[in-house]
Structure formats: C-alpha cells, structure tokens
Write an enzyme that holds these catalytic residues in place. Structure first.
Site, PDB file in Angstrom:
ATOM      1  N   LEU A   1       0.620   4.910  -6.144  1.00 22.78           N
ATOM      2  CA  LEU A   1      -1.155   5.390  -5.334  1.00 22.78           C
ATOM      3  C   LEU A   1      -0.970   4.615  -4.047  1.00 22.78           C
ATOM      4  O   LEU A   1      -0.358   3.971  -3.145  1.00 22.78           O
ATOM      5  CB  LEU A   1      -1.841   4.295  -5.751  1.00 22.78           C
ATOM      6  CG  LEU A   1      -2.567   4.591  -7.809  1.00 22.78           C
ATOM      7  CD1 LEU A   1      -3.441   3.275  -8.036  1.00 22.78           C
ATOM      8  CD2 LEU A   1      -3.217   6.282  -7.187  1.00 22.78           C
ATOM      9  N   ASP A   2      -1.457   5.473  -3.186  1.00 20.89           N
ATOM     10  CA  ASP A   2      -1.229   5.253  -0.879  1.00 20.89           C
ATOM     11  C   ASP A   2      -2.138   4.166  -0.794  1.00 20.89           C
ATOM     12  O   ASP A   2      -2.856   3.682  -2.117  1.00 20.89           O
ATOM     13  CB  ASP A   2      -0.743   7.113  -0.781  1.00 20.89           C
ATOM     14  CG  ASP A   2      -3.049   7.258  -1.207  1.00 20.89           C
ATOM     15  OD1 ASP A   2      -3.382   6.684  -0.840  1.00 20.89           O
ATOM     16  OD2 ASP A   2      -3.046   8.326  -0.758  1.00 20.89           O
ATOM     17  N   LEU A   3      -1.537   3.959   0.195  1.00 19.41           N
ATOM     18  CA  LEU A   3      -2.868   2.733   1.151  1.00 19.41           C
ATOM     19  C   LEU A   3      -4.308   3.031   0.882  1.00 19.41           C
ATOM     20  O   LEU A   3      -4.748   1.998  -0.101  1.00 19.41           O
ATOM     21  CB  LEU A   3      -2.434   2.665   2.426  1.00 19.41           C
ATOM     22  CG  LEU A   3      -2.776   1.482   3.113  1.00 19.41           C
ATOM     23  CD1 LEU A   3      -2.392   0.373   2.737  1.00 19.41           C
ATOM     24  CD2 LEU A   3      -2.795   1.936   4.732  1.00 19.41           C
TER      25      LEU A   3
END
Length: 258
Positions: free
Chosen positions: A117-119
């Site tokens: 999951l990205d930032l």
C-alpha cells in the site's frame, strides 16, 4: 567459513526442502532472490558451499548466508495489519520516511508484506514470515479480489465508471477489468467501492485521474477472503493456521521445536 567442497558426500541433500524455499520461509529473501544468493555462492549448508537451487536442506542442517547462521524457519504465520496513512511499505527508505515495519511491535518476527500500500493509502495489509506464502497470496491465478473504499473529488457519473469493467489502457499501461460503484455523493465528492484483481502500483489513482477524478482517500477493506473489518489503525491480528490452510491449501509445517 571452511573451504568450499561442493562434492562432499556429508551434505544431507537427499531429503527435506529446496534451499530457496527454505530461505524464503526463513524470511531471508523471496524465493527468486534466494536462488540468486545460491547461484552466487553466498549460501553454505553444514559449512559447505552450494550453488544449485535444487539442493535440499533438512531440519538437522545448519544454513549460512554470507557467513551468518540462519535460524530454522518457524511455521508459516500470517497477520492482518491496519496500515495508517504516512507509512511506506518497505524495510528501509532512503529518504528516511517512517515505514510499516518500523511501526510494528518489537516482539514481531521478521515479516514481509503481501503486496503493498503506498504512502497515502491505508487499510488492510497482509504480513507474513514466509516468503513462499507471500508469493502464493500474490499470484494472479488466485483470482482474489482486492476491494477498496475510495473517496474522489470531481464530476462523476456511474455510466463512465461502468466502462472500467472491460479494462482500460492509461498512458500505455493496460489494466484488467475494474468494478467501481458509487456509494454516496455530496457535491463534487463521492465515495466509491472499487474491486479489482490485479492491483498494480497506484492503479486506482491513475485510472481515476484518467477520468479527471482526484483520489483523496483510499482504504483497502479486503484482500481475497481476508477482511479489514473493525481492526483499529496500526493494529495487528494473527490469522490462525486453520484459516491459512482453508484459504490457501498450504500445509503449515511445525517449527524445529515442535
């Protein structure tokens, strides 16, 4: 480290588990990267160098990588983790940003993530101590649906979103079918439920941007049969071995001490 003797008859290669799979379960590296370590001569069994990924290792063997004794991998374990916004899914970030793994309790074993999951994304992230299990859970052949709650800003109509069920190509990248439904709408903001099987990097954000929609919140609520549910942010919940077996068909081996 003793001298190399690849033809030594004392190596117990006749039974056990392939070394790359064993190293993946031990959390050393993915199976593919473990095979590279073997081919480069970085792996020793019983202090004897090996170079063939097809080599087998038994419970009684001692395995070294770059001179370090590797602990026998415990049984496969899997956790649900509610990732908050602001953490990057990596073990080390060159920019010094806080990471998922740095936020985990100190008593956690070394784990890797199933996908990412990205930032700026939040929600369900699966974590495991078993590299081979992670790879299995990521396989497209599972046809597991990743489901998200997505808040977007912009003018939106359901008919346009329905086009996604046939797949779409954005900036030369083809994305497999996506199911997107409007749950609620107030002014220029809307909540969507988005379901997909592929889960490429920033896929939802790029596809929505193609429709002039700005994603301002993205929450993964399910990964295949595993649900986020009411798990609080930054909390962990271990999945039982029984559930892992039921959902993956994976045999859960016992650790050396069991």
């Amino acid at each position: 480290m003793p001298k190399t003797d690849p033809d030594s008859p004392n190596l117990s290669f006749s039974k056990g588990e392939r070394i790359a799979k064993w190293l993946a379960r031990a959390g050393v590296a993915s199976r593919r990267d473990a095979e590279k370590l073997v081919s480069k001569g970085k792996v020793f069994i019983n202090q004897q160098q090996i170079t063939q990924p097809a080599t087998f290792v038994s419970n009684n063997d001692n395995v070294y990588v770059n001179g370090k004794l590797i602990t026998y991998p415990e049984h496969s374990r899997l956790w649900r983790y509610h990732k908050p916004v602001g953490l990057i899914t990596t073990h080390k970030d060159p920019e010094g940003r806080p990471t998922v793994f740095g936020a985990l309790p100190p008593n956690m074993p070394r784990v890797i993530s199933v996908g990412r999951l990205d930032l700026n994304s939040e929600g369900l992230l699966l974590l495991t101590n078993d590299g081979s299990l992670a790879r299995q859970l990521e396989l497209p052949s599972n046809h597991w649906v990743r489901r998200y709650r997505v808040r977007v800003f912009g003018h939106i109509v359901q008919a346009k979103l329905d086009q996604l069920k046939y797949g779409i190509t954005v900036e030369g990248i083809h994305y497999s079918p996506i199911i997107a439904k409007i749950d609620s709408q107030k002014g220029m903001n809307a909540w969507l439920t988005v379901s997909l099987q592929e889960g490429r990097n920033r896929e939802i954000r790029r596809v929505m941007q193609h429709f002039d929609l700005q994603v301002n919140r993205l929450i993964r609520i399910a990964y295949g049969p595993f649900q986020l549910g009411s798990l609080p942010k930054n909390s962990l919940d271990e999945v039982s071995g029984k559930v892992i077996r039921e959902q993956t068909g994976k045999h859960i081996p016992l650790s050396r001490n069991k």
